[in-house]
Design an enzyme around this catalytic site. Structure first.
Site, PDB file in Angstrom:
ATOM      1  N   PHE A 134       0.852  -1.193   0.000  1.00  0.00           N
ATOM      2  CA  PHE A 134       0.000   0.000   0.000  1.00  0.00           C
ATOM      3  C   PHE A 134       0.879   1.231   0.000  1.00  0.00           C
ATOM      4  CE2 PHE A 134      -2.426   3.523   1.705  1.00  0.00           C
ATOM      5  CZ  PHE A 134      -3.535   3.462   0.886  1.00  0.00           C
ATOM      6  N   ASP A 219       9.289   2.326   1.585  1.00  0.00           N
ATOM      7  CA  ASP A 219       8.140   3.104   2.053  1.00  0.00           C
ATOM      8  C   ASP A 219       8.009   2.880   3.561  1.00  0.00           C
ATOM      9  OD1 ASP A 219       5.746   4.228   2.713  1.00  0.00           O
ATOM     10  OD2 ASP A 219       4.577   3.259   1.121  1.00  0.00           O
ATOM     11  N   LYS A 248       2.597   9.779   8.176  1.00  0.00           N
ATOM     12  CA  LYS A 248       1.865   9.334   9.373  1.00  0.00           C
ATOM     13  C   LYS A 248       2.404   9.899  10.698  1.00  0.00           C
ATOM     14  CE  LYS A 248      -0.997   5.827   7.490  1.00  0.00           C
ATOM     15  NZ  LYS A 248      -0.628   5.059   6.297  1.00  0.00           N
TER      16      LYS A 248
HETATM   17  C1  PLP Z   1      -0.790   5.349   4.833  1.00  0.00           C
HETATM   18  C2  PLP Z   1       0.289   4.915   3.911  1.00  0.00           C
HETATM   19  C3  PLP Z   1       0.579   5.624   2.742  1.00  0.00           C
HETATM   20  C4  PLP Z   1      -0.251   6.788   2.249  1.00  0.00           C
HETATM   21  O1  PLP Z   1      -0.224   7.861   3.126  1.00  0.00           O
HETATM   22  P1  PLP Z   1      -1.324   9.051   2.967  1.00  0.00           P
HETATM   23  O2  PLP Z   1      -0.857  10.055   3.981  1.00  0.00           O
HETATM   24  O3  PLP Z   1      -2.656   8.473   3.274  1.00  0.00           O
HETATM   25  O4  PLP Z   1      -1.216   9.548   1.583  1.00  0.00           O
HETATM   26  C5  PLP Z   1       1.661   5.206   1.979  1.00  0.00           C
HETATM   27  N1  PLP Z   1       2.398   4.160   2.348  1.00  0.00           N
HETATM   28  C6  PLP Z   1       2.158   3.454   3.474  1.00  0.00           C
HETATM   29  C7  PLP Z   1       3.045   2.321   3.835  1.00  0.00           C
HETATM   30  C8  PLP Z   1       1.086   3.810   4.298  1.00  0.00           C
HETATM   31  O5  PLP Z   1       0.823   3.091   5.390  1.00  0.00           O
END
Ligand code: PLP
Length: 393
Positions: A134, A219, A248
C-alpha cells in the site's frame, strides 16, 4: 451537537468515500479517545498510526501553539530554521540523507518515484512493487499499490509498474530488466496485513538494485518514526536504502510527509523538478521536531520494542483459547493477528466494549498502539478482546 446531528451533517455535506464507524469523536488524550455520547475508548490504532506518540502529546501541543502565534506558514521561496532543523534530526537518525518535505504519505511516494526517474538513466521508467503493498491513493501511488481492486475502476493507470509476490527473491530477480528505475517496498506491509520482509529479501533487493543501476525505495510511512522499536524499519536489516518515505507519525497528528534520499541521489532533484506549496511549513516542522524530541526524552523506541514483545506475548496467549486465531506476527508495536475468518464483527464488538482496533485484508486484526502505551493498557485491551472473542463463540 449530538451524535446523530453530526452524522446527519455528514450524510448531507461530506462525500461518503469512507466506511465510517457510527461514533463521533470529540477529543483524545494519550491512548484514549472520547466520543460525543460520553464513552471513553482505549485506542490501539490511534489516528491510523498517525498519533504515534498518542493523541495530543503535550510536547507537540505546546510546540505548535507557540509556533502558531509566530509563523504558521512560509513558502519555500525563503529559508526557515525549523525545516532545516527537522531535516537534520531525521538525517542523523537515518543514513545521513537529505529531506524533501510534503504533507502526506502519497506525496512522499510521488516524490520518491519522480526522484528515482530523474536520477537514473533516461531509458529507465519502470518500478517494481510487491503484491499486497500500500503506497497511497494518488494516481502514481495507487498504481504502485499492487492490489488490483484498488485501481480496477481507474484504468488506464500509470504505465511501467511490475508487481511481484512479497518476500520472493527469485520473482524480484526475474522482474528486472534494463528499464527498471526503482524497487519500492514496505519493510513491513501494513495495510497488506503486517507482512514482515525477511532479511535475505531486503539484502537481495539491495544487491539487485546496485547491479541494475536502480534505486531502492523503502516506504516507511507506516514503519517509520519508531513504531518497530527502531527509528526506521530498514534498521532491522543491515541494509541502507537510497530513499525512504515518511508521513503518518512524523507530525504527531499534524499533516507532514517527507522523502529522505542519500545526498548523491537527492542532488538530482534540482529546482523546477518538484515542489509542494505547503511542504515543510513552520507548523508541521515544529510538530515534527517535537515528535523526535519526545521519542528520545521519553525513551519511546525502547518502550515500543519492549511493550511490543509484551503485547505480542499477551495476544499469543489468546490463541489456545480462541480457535479463530491462527497466529500473531509483527515487529515492535506493529502487530497483526491472523484470523481464520473475517474480523469486521470483532472490530465493531470491541468498539462497543470500549476498545478500538483495526482489521485489514478481511482477516488480519491490527494493533498499532501509541509508542507510550503502558503494559496496563495492553492488559486492558487484551482482556476486552478476550471477552469479545469468548462471547462470539
Ligand atoms: C498510509 C500509507 C501511505 C499513504 O499515506 P497518505 O498520507 O494516506 O497519503 C503510503 N504508504 C504506506 C506504507 C502507508 O501506510
Amino acid at each position: 451537537m449530538n451524535t446523530q446531528d453530526v452524522i446527519k451533517l455528514f450524510d448531507q455535506y461530506v462525500i461518503a468515500n469512507y466506511g465510517r464507524l457510527p461514533k463521533v469523536i470529540d477529543h483524545g488524550q494519550g491512548s484514549y479517545i472520547y466520543d460525543t455520547d460520553g464513552n471513553k475508548i482505549l485506542d490501539m490504532f490511534p489516528g491510523w498510526a498517525v498519533s504515534g506518540i498518542g493523541h495530543c502529546h503535550p510536547k507537540v501541543v505546546k510546540a505548535i501553539q507557540a509556533q502558531a502565534a509566530k509563523l504558521l506558514h512560509m513558502d519555500n521561496t525563503f529559508y526557515t530554521e525549523l525545516q532545516g532543523k527537522l531535516a537534520k534530526l531525521l538525517s542523523e537518525r537515518a543514513f545521513g540523507g537529505k529531506s524533501f518535505f510534503c504533507n502526506s504519505g502519497a506525496e512522499a511516494i510521488e516524490a520518491a518515484m519522480k526522484l528515482a526517474r530523474i536520477h537514473t538513466p533516461k531509458n529507465k521508467f519502470k518500478y517494481i512493487t510487491t503484491l499486497g503493498s500500500f503506497h497511497g491513493r494518488t494516481f502514481g501511488a495507487m498504481t504502485a499499490t499492487a492490489q488490483p481492486k484498488k485501481f480496477e475502476n481507474f484504468q488506464p493507470v500509470v504505465p511501467g509498474f511490475i508487481y511481484v509476490p512479497f518476500n520472493d527473491i527469485a520473482a524480484m530477480e526475474n522482474a528486472f530488466d534494463d528499464e527498471v528505475a526503482a524497487v519500492m517496498i514496505e519493510p513491513i506491509q501494513g495495510e497488506g496485513g503486517i507482512n514482515v520482509a525477511s532479511k535475505e529479501y531486503m539484502q537481495a533487493i539491495r544487491k539487485l538494485c546496485d547491479k541494475n543501476q536502480a534505486v531502492m525505495i523503502l516506504d516507511e510511512v507506516q514503519t517509520g518514526m519508531g513504531r518497530t522499536g527502531k527509528w526506521f524499519g530498514y534498521q532491522h536489516y543491515d541494509v541502507v536504502p537510497d530513499i525512504i518515505t515518511l508521513a503518518k507519525a512524523l507530525g504527531g497528528g499534524v499533516a507532514v510527509g517527507a522523502m529522505m534520499a542519500k545526498s548523491d541521489v537527492a542532488a538530482s532533484l534540482v529546482p523546477g523538478t518538484h515542489a509542494s506549496t505547503f511542504g515543510g511549513n513552520c507548523l508541521a516542522c515544529a510538530a515534527g521536531i517535537a515528535v523526535v524530541e519526545a521519542i528520545e526524552e521519553e525513551k519511546l523506541l525502547e518502550n515500543a520494542a519492549k511493550i511490543g514483545l509484551y503485547a505480542a506475548d499477551k495476544l499469543n496467549q489468546l490463541k489456545p483459547k480462541h480457535s479463530i486465531i491462527d497466529h500473531v506476527r509483527g515487529k515492535g508495536l506493529m502487530i497483526g493477528i491472523q484470523l481464520k475468518s473475517p474480523g469486521a464483527e470483532i472490530v465493531s464488538k470491541c468498539l462497543d466494549s470500549g476498545l478500538r482496533i483495526n482489521c485489514t485484508q478481511d482477516t488480519v486484526l491490527r494493533f498499532m498502539p501509541a509508542m507510550n502505551v503502558t503494559a496496563k493498557q495492553i492488559d486492558e485491551a487484551v482482556k476486552i478482546l478476550d471477552n469479545v472473542l469468548g462471547e462470539m463463540k
